[in-house]
Scaffold this motif. Structure first.
Motif, PDB file in Angstrom:
ATOM      1  N   GLU A 117      76.686  27.438  70.394  1.00 12.11           N
ATOM      2  CA  GLU A 117      77.608  28.537  70.670  1.00 12.11           C
ATOM      3  C   GLU A 117      76.868  29.854  70.561  1.00 12.11           C
ATOM      4  OE1 GLU A 117      81.110  28.226  68.331  1.00 12.11           O
ATOM      5  OE2 GLU A 117      81.234  26.077  68.612  1.00 12.11           O
ATOM      6  N   THR A 118      76.781  30.543  71.668  1.00 11.76           N
ATOM      7  CA  THR A 118      76.165  31.857  71.683  1.00 11.76           C
ATOM      8  C   THR A 118      77.174  32.841  72.249  1.00 11.76           C
ATOM      9  OG1 THR A 118      75.231  31.449  73.849  1.00 11.76           O
ATOM     10  CG2 THR A 118      73.827  30.949  71.976  1.00 11.76           C
ATOM     11  N   ALA A 119      77.333  33.939  71.589  1.00  8.11           N
ATOM     12  CA  ALA A 119      78.261  34.973  72.043  1.00  8.11           C
ATOM     13  C   ALA A 119      77.575  35.863  73.070  1.00  8.11           C
ATOM     14  CB  ALA A 119      78.727  35.807  70.859  1.00  8.11           C
ATOM     15  N   ILE A 120      78.329  36.278  74.063  1.00 11.73           N
ATOM     16  CA  ILE A 120      77.809  37.208  75.060  1.00 11.73           C
ATOM     17  C   ILE A 120      77.976  38.614  74.495  1.00 11.73           C
ATOM     18  CG2 ILE A 120      78.051  38.093  77.401  1.00 11.73           C
ATOM     19  CD1 ILE A 120      79.287  35.390  78.144  1.00 11.73           C
ATOM     20  N   PRO A 121      76.921  39.381  74.442  1.00 14.70           N
ATOM     21  CA  PRO A 121      77.026  40.739  73.899  1.00 14.70           C
ATOM     22  C   PRO A 121      77.987  41.605  74.725  1.00 14.70           C
ATOM     23  CG  PRO A 121      74.729  40.098  74.162  1.00 14.70           C
ATOM     24  CD  PRO A 121      75.553  39.046  74.801  1.00 14.70           C
ATOM     25  N   PHE A 122      78.701  42.479  74.045  1.00 10.45           N
ATOM     26  CA  PHE A 122      79.672  43.357  74.690  1.00 10.45           C
ATOM     27  C   PHE A 122      79.017  44.210  75.762  1.00 10.45           C
ATOM     28  CE2 PHE A 122      82.100  47.348  74.852  1.00 10.45           C
ATOM     29  CZ  PHE A 122      83.319  46.840  75.269  1.00 10.45           C
ATOM     30  N   GLY A 123      77.810  44.639  75.533  1.00 15.97           N
ATOM     31  CA  GLY A 123      77.100  45.474  76.499  1.00 15.97           C
ATOM     32  C   GLY A 123      76.836  44.774  77.821  1.00 15.97           C
ATOM     33  N   GLU A 124      76.773  43.438  77.811  1.00 21.34           N
ATOM     34  CA  GLU A 124      76.575  42.700  79.049  1.00 21.34           C
ATOM     35  C   GLU A 124      77.892  42.433  79.772  1.00 21.34           C
ATOM     36  OE1 GLU A 124      74.226  39.199  78.658  1.00 21.34           O
ATOM     37  OE2 GLU A 124      72.692  40.210  77.483  1.00 21.34           O
ATOM     38  N   ILE A 125      78.982  42.389  79.042  1.00 22.37           N
ATOM     39  CA  ILE A 125      80.285  42.139  79.645  1.00 22.37           C
ATOM     40  C   ILE A 125      80.886  43.423  80.213  1.00 22.37           C
ATOM     41  CG2 ILE A 125      82.662  41.448  79.134  1.00 22.37           C
ATOM     42  CD1 ILE A 125      81.565  39.498  77.118  1.00 22.37           C
ATOM     43  N   LEU A 126      80.652  44.548  79.575  1.00 24.43           N
ATOM     44  CA  LEU A 126      81.282  45.810  79.946  1.00 24.43           C
ATOM     45  C   LEU A 126      81.083  46.198  81.410  1.00 24.43           C
ATOM     46  CD1 LEU A 126      82.962  48.200  78.986  1.00 24.43           C
ATOM     47  CD2 LEU A 126      80.829  49.323  78.340  1.00 24.43           C
ATOM     48  N   PRO A 127      79.870  46.162  81.973  1.00 18.53           N
ATOM     49  CA  PRO A 127      79.732  46.545  83.391  1.00 18.53           C
ATOM     50  C   PRO A 127      80.542  45.648  84.319  1.00 18.53           C
ATOM     51  CG  PRO A 127      77.577  46.436  82.354  1.00 18.53           C
ATOM     52  CD  PRO A 127      78.559  45.896  81.373  1.00 18.53           C
ATOM     53  N   TRP A 128      80.586  44.350  84.038  1.00 20.08           N
ATOM     54  CA  TRP A 128      81.358  43.432  84.871  1.00 20.08           C
ATOM     55  C   TRP A 128      82.853  43.657  84.703  1.00 20.08           C
ATOM     56  CZ3 TRP A 128      79.119  41.211  88.727  1.00 20.08           C
ATOM     57  CH2 TRP A 128      77.751  40.971  88.678  1.00 20.08           C
ATOM     58  N   ALA A 129      83.281  43.984  83.495  1.00 20.54           N
ATOM     59  CA  ALA A 129      84.695  44.273  83.266  1.00 20.54           C
ATOM     60  C   ALA A 129      85.106  45.545  84.011  1.00 20.54           C
ATOM     61  CB  ALA A 129      84.972  44.411  81.770  1.00 20.54           C
ATOM     62  N   LEU A 130      84.261  46.557  83.991  1.00 21.34           N
ATOM     63  CA  LEU A 130      84.559  47.794  84.723  1.00 21.34           C
ATOM     64  C   LEU A 130      84.568  47.550  86.231  1.00 21.34           C
ATOM     65  CD1 LEU A 130      82.466  50.379  82.681  1.00 21.34           C
ATOM     66  CD2 LEU A 130      84.951  50.066  82.685  1.00 21.34           C
ATOM     67  N   PHE A 131      83.638  46.769  86.716  1.00 18.25           N
ATOM     68  CA  PHE A 131      83.583  46.434  88.141  1.00 18.25           C
ATOM     69  C   PHE A 131      84.836  45.664  88.560  1.00 18.25           C
ATOM     70  CE2 PHE A 131      82.141  43.457  91.517  1.00 18.25           C
ATOM     71  CZ  PHE A 131      81.936  44.398  92.507  1.00 18.25           C
ATOM     72  N   GLY A 132      85.246  44.692  87.769  1.00 17.94           N
ATOM     73  CA  GLY A 132      86.454  43.929  88.059  1.00 17.94           C
ATOM     74  C   GLY A 132      87.696  44.798  88.037  1.00 17.94           C
TER      75      GLY A 132
END
Length: 75
Positions: A18-33
């Motif tokens: 189990e590895t967590a995805i860092p928030f900094g990697e999710i944020l650009p995709w969340a903003l794009f979506g």
């Protein structure tokens, strides 16, 4: 539980661990979506109305059934 591997068709697929995805990697995709969702909502709900980016009825006719499906009145 140790991570195991699965070999299928010569493709290495890690299973387990189990590895967590860092928030900094999710944020650009969340903003794009979110941006894509807002653009879609604009075209389905508002375009060809009082505020219009394109002239004519082409966009209106393209998203006409989607407007009714989502409950937006258009006529």
């Amino acid at each position: 539980m140790p991570a195991t591997t699965l070999f299928a068709d010569d493709v290495f697929i890690p299973v387990g661990g189990e590895t967590a995805i860092p928030f900094g990697e999710i944020l650009p995709w969340a903003l794009f979506g979110t941006l894509l969702a807002l653009i879609f909502l604009y075209f389905v709900s508002t375009e060809q109305g009082a505020v219009s980016l394109f002239s004519g009825k082409y966009v209106h006719e393209l998203v006409h059934d989607g407007r009714h499906l989502l409950g937006f009145p258009c006529h």
